[in-house]
Structure formats: C-alpha cells, structure tokens
Design a protein around this motif. Structure first.
Motif, PDB file in Angstrom:
ATOM      1  N   PHE A   1     -36.866   5.862 -16.094  1.00  0.00           N
ATOM      2  CA  PHE A   1     -36.351   6.225 -14.770  1.00  0.00           C
ATOM      3  C   PHE A   1     -34.955   5.662 -14.510  1.00  0.00           C
ATOM      4  O   PHE A   1     -34.132   6.317 -13.900  1.00  0.00           O
ATOM      5  CB  PHE A   1     -37.297   5.723 -13.670  1.00  0.00           C
ATOM      6  N   ASN A   2     -34.715   4.458 -14.970  1.00  0.00           N
ATOM      7  CA  ASN A   2     -33.398   3.854 -14.807  1.00  0.00           C
ATOM      8  C   ASN A   2     -32.830   3.639 -16.206  1.00  0.00           C
ATOM      9  O   ASN A   2     -33.210   2.700 -16.907  1.00  0.00           O
ATOM     10  CB  ASN A   2     -33.500   2.537 -14.038  1.00  0.00           C
ATOM     11  N   VAL A   3     -31.933   4.516 -16.622  1.00  0.00           N
ATOM     12  CA  VAL A   3     -31.419   4.505 -17.992  1.00  0.00           C
ATOM     13  C   VAL A   3     -30.646   3.222 -18.284  1.00  0.00           C
ATOM     14  O   VAL A   3     -30.691   2.705 -19.396  1.00  0.00           O
ATOM     15  CB  VAL A   3     -30.564   5.768 -18.269  1.00  0.00           C
ATOM     16  N   THR A   4     -29.965   2.670 -17.298  1.00  0.00           N
ATOM     17  CA  THR A   4     -29.217   1.424 -17.489  1.00  0.00           C
ATOM     18  C   THR A   4     -30.153   0.291 -17.870  1.00  0.00           C
ATOM     19  O   THR A   4     -29.910  -0.433 -18.842  1.00  0.00           O
ATOM     20  CB  THR A   4     -28.445   1.050 -16.207  1.00  0.00           C
ATOM     21  N   ILE A   5     -31.231   0.123 -17.112  1.00  0.00           N
ATOM     22  CA  ILE A   5     -32.197  -0.941 -17.402  1.00  0.00           C
ATOM     23  C   ILE A   5     -32.858  -0.710 -18.756  1.00  0.00           C
ATOM     24  O   ILE A   5     -33.026  -1.643 -19.551  1.00  0.00           O
ATOM     25  CB  ILE A   5     -33.246  -1.032 -16.277  1.00  0.00           C
ATOM     26  N   CYS A   6     -33.216   0.524 -19.050  1.00  0.00           N
ATOM     27  CA  CYS A   6     -33.863   0.840 -20.337  1.00  0.00           C
ATOM     28  C   CYS A   6     -32.925   0.581 -21.505  1.00  0.00           C
ATOM     29  O   CYS A   6     -33.344   0.062 -22.543  1.00  0.00           O
ATOM     30  CB  CYS A   6     -34.358   2.273 -20.347  1.00  0.00           C
ATOM     31  N   ASP A   7     -31.652   0.920 -21.349  1.00  0.00           N
ATOM     32  CA  ASP A   7     -30.678   0.683 -22.413  1.00  0.00           C
ATOM     33  C   ASP A   7     -30.590  -0.813 -22.717  1.00  0.00           C
ATOM     34  O   ASP A   7     -30.603  -1.216 -23.882  1.00  0.00           O
ATOM     35  CB  ASP A   7     -29.313   1.236 -22.005  1.00  0.00           C
ATOM     36  N   LYS A   8     -30.512  -1.627 -21.686  1.00  0.00           N
ATOM     37  CA  LYS A   8     -30.431  -3.083 -21.883  1.00  0.00           C
ATOM     38  C   LYS A   8     -31.712  -3.628 -22.509  1.00  0.00           C
ATOM     39  O   LYS A   8     -31.664  -4.512 -23.369  1.00  0.00           O
ATOM     40  CB  LYS A   8     -30.140  -3.781 -20.557  1.00  0.00           C
ATOM     41  N   ALA A   9     -32.857  -3.095 -22.100  1.00  0.00           N
ATOM     42  CA  ALA A   9     -34.134  -3.533 -22.670  1.00  0.00           C
ATOM     43  C   ALA A   9     -34.231  -3.150 -24.143  1.00  0.00           C
ATOM     44  O   ALA A   9     -34.709  -3.945 -24.970  1.00  0.00           O
ATOM     45  CB  ALA A   9     -35.300  -2.936 -21.887  1.00  0.00           C
ATOM     46  N   LEU A  10     -33.788  -1.959 -24.488  1.00  0.00           N
ATOM     47  CA  LEU A  10     -33.812  -1.531 -25.895  1.00  0.00           C
ATOM     48  C   LEU A  10     -32.925  -2.419 -26.753  1.00  0.00           C
ATOM     49  O   LEU A  10     -33.253  -2.729 -27.895  1.00  0.00           O
ATOM     50  CB  LEU A  10     -33.349  -0.074 -26.028  1.00  0.00           C
ATOM     51  N   GLU A  11     -31.815  -2.816 -26.198  1.00  0.00           N
ATOM     52  CA  GLU A  11     -30.878  -3.667 -26.937  1.00  0.00           C
ATOM     53  C   GLU A  11     -31.495  -5.039 -27.229  1.00  0.00           C
ATOM     54  O   GLU A  11     -31.277  -5.603 -28.294  1.00  0.00           O
ATOM     55  CB  GLU A  11     -29.595  -3.827 -26.139  1.00  0.00           C
ATOM     56  N   LYS A  12     -32.288  -5.546 -26.283  1.00  0.00           N
ATOM     57  CA  LYS A  12     -32.858  -6.881 -26.428  1.00  0.00           C
ATOM     58  C   LYS A  12     -34.196  -6.893 -27.162  1.00  0.00           C
ATOM     59  O   LYS A  12     -34.541  -7.875 -27.810  1.00  0.00           O
ATOM     60  CB  LYS A  12     -33.047  -7.511 -25.042  1.00  0.00           C
ATOM     61  N   SER A  13     -34.962  -5.820 -27.061  1.00  0.00           N
ATOM     62  CA  SER A  13     -36.299  -5.828 -27.647  1.00  0.00           C
ATOM     63  C   SER A  13     -36.245  -5.705 -29.167  1.00  0.00           C
ATOM     64  O   SER A  13     -35.431  -4.969 -29.719  1.00  0.00           O
ATOM     65  CB  SER A  13     -37.154  -4.707 -27.055  1.00  0.00           C
ATOM     66  N   LEU A  14     -37.097  -6.468 -29.814  1.00  0.00           N
ATOM     67  CA  LEU A  14     -37.183  -6.449 -31.287  1.00  0.00           C
ATOM     68  C   LEU A  14     -35.817  -6.561 -31.949  1.00  0.00           C
ATOM     69  O   LEU A  14     -35.504  -5.849 -32.915  1.00  0.00           O
ATOM     70  CB  LEU A  14     -37.905  -5.186 -31.765  1.00  0.00           C
ATOM     71  N   PHE A  15     -34.973  -7.431 -31.401  1.00  0.00           N
ATOM     72  CA  PHE A  15     -33.643  -7.689 -31.941  1.00  0.00           C
ATOM     73  C   PHE A  15     -32.765  -6.436 -31.972  1.00  0.00           C
ATOM     74  O   PHE A  15     -31.893  -6.287 -32.813  1.00  0.00           O
ATOM     75  CB  PHE A  15     -33.730  -8.296 -33.343  1.00  0.00           C
TER      76      PHE A  15
END
Length: 162
Positions: A73-87
C-alpha cells in the motif's frame, strides 16, 4: 510491459500505478461477459495496480469484488523494508531481474534512449537494486515523476484504498 515474465513489446515499461493496460483488459472482459459479475485478485504489485485502478477509475469500474494479497500500500515503506530485510537480497534480486529484462528487450527500448540521455546498456550498468532500476528507467520514462520519492508516493495505493 515487462512485468512478471511478459515480453516488452513497446518502449513503455509498467510501473506501480500503470492502470491503462488493466482498464483496457477490464473493458474487454466486460464486452465479452456483459451480464456476469466480475471479481479480481491481485498479488503484490498487481494488488497495488488494481487498487489504484479501482480508486482512479471509480466511475467506469464494474468489479463486484476485489481481493488484494500482499499489497505494498505504501511503496516508500515497502521499498525501505525490502532494502533492509535479508540483507537486501530481494531488493538486489529484483534489480538483477529487471536489468536482465531490460537488456533482453533493449531493441524494443531503443526509442527511449534519447529521453534517458544514454544507451540502454549505459543505463543498466549502475543497476544493482530495484530502486536503481526505478531511478534509471521508471522515473526518467514517466514525465509525471521527478524522482523516486515522488514516484513511490504517487503510486502508493493507500491513496486510493478508501
């Protein structure tokens, strides 16, 4: 447009709120089945695009129901989460996938090189993550976005999910 395993057949790539293709498909479905109830299921970015379609095209949307699964729903938050998750593995994997997709279809994309200000190959050299793909291609090829932050904000379906 290059989403999933589809071929790129024009010099236009999909982005997180590209609803025109979906609207055209929905119109065709309505023509074929004018009296049927139509339901939709969207997964991930497909959920985001469908949510945006419903919100932006309320007057022409005839869906009887919609289920969105794993909608960013919030692409900005998801982008940051993808960057941090699983290195950042998924972020980099998606970036590699999009880079490969662009290079496989570089001849179809040659017409956009002037807008990119460089060749397809040059634009692909710096792509490691999905964010870099968005910067090099999505933002530069869509005049409605000045930068990635604006692209992510404007395409986030939370704005249309009322």
């Amino acid at each position: 447009r290059g989403c999933s395993n589809t071929k790129i057949t024009t010099a236009k790539l999909y982005h997180a709120s590209s609803v025109d293709d979906l609207a055209l498909g929905m119109k065709r479905i309505r023509e074929l089945f004018p009296f049927n109830k139509i339901y939709a299921l969207g997964f991930s970015m497909g959920a985001n695009v469908t949510t945006n379609y419903i919100g932006e095209r309320r007057d022409e949307c005839f869906l009887s129901g919609f289920v969105g699964v794993c909608n960013p729903f919030n692409v900005t938050i998801c982008d940051k989460a993808l960057e941090k998750s699983l290195f950042g593995i998924y972020h980099k994997s998606l970036g590699r996938h999009m880079k490969k997709k662009v290079l496989e279809h570089k001849e179809q994309l040659r017409p956009v090189e002037k807008r990119l200000g460089k060749t397809i190959e040059q634009a692909c050299k710096r792509i490691v993550t999905n964010r870099e793909h968005d910067e090099e291609f999505v933002v530069k090829l869509n005049e409605e976005f000045d930068n990635n932050a604006e692209y992510y904000e404007k395409t986030s379906s939370h704005l249309n999910a009322a």
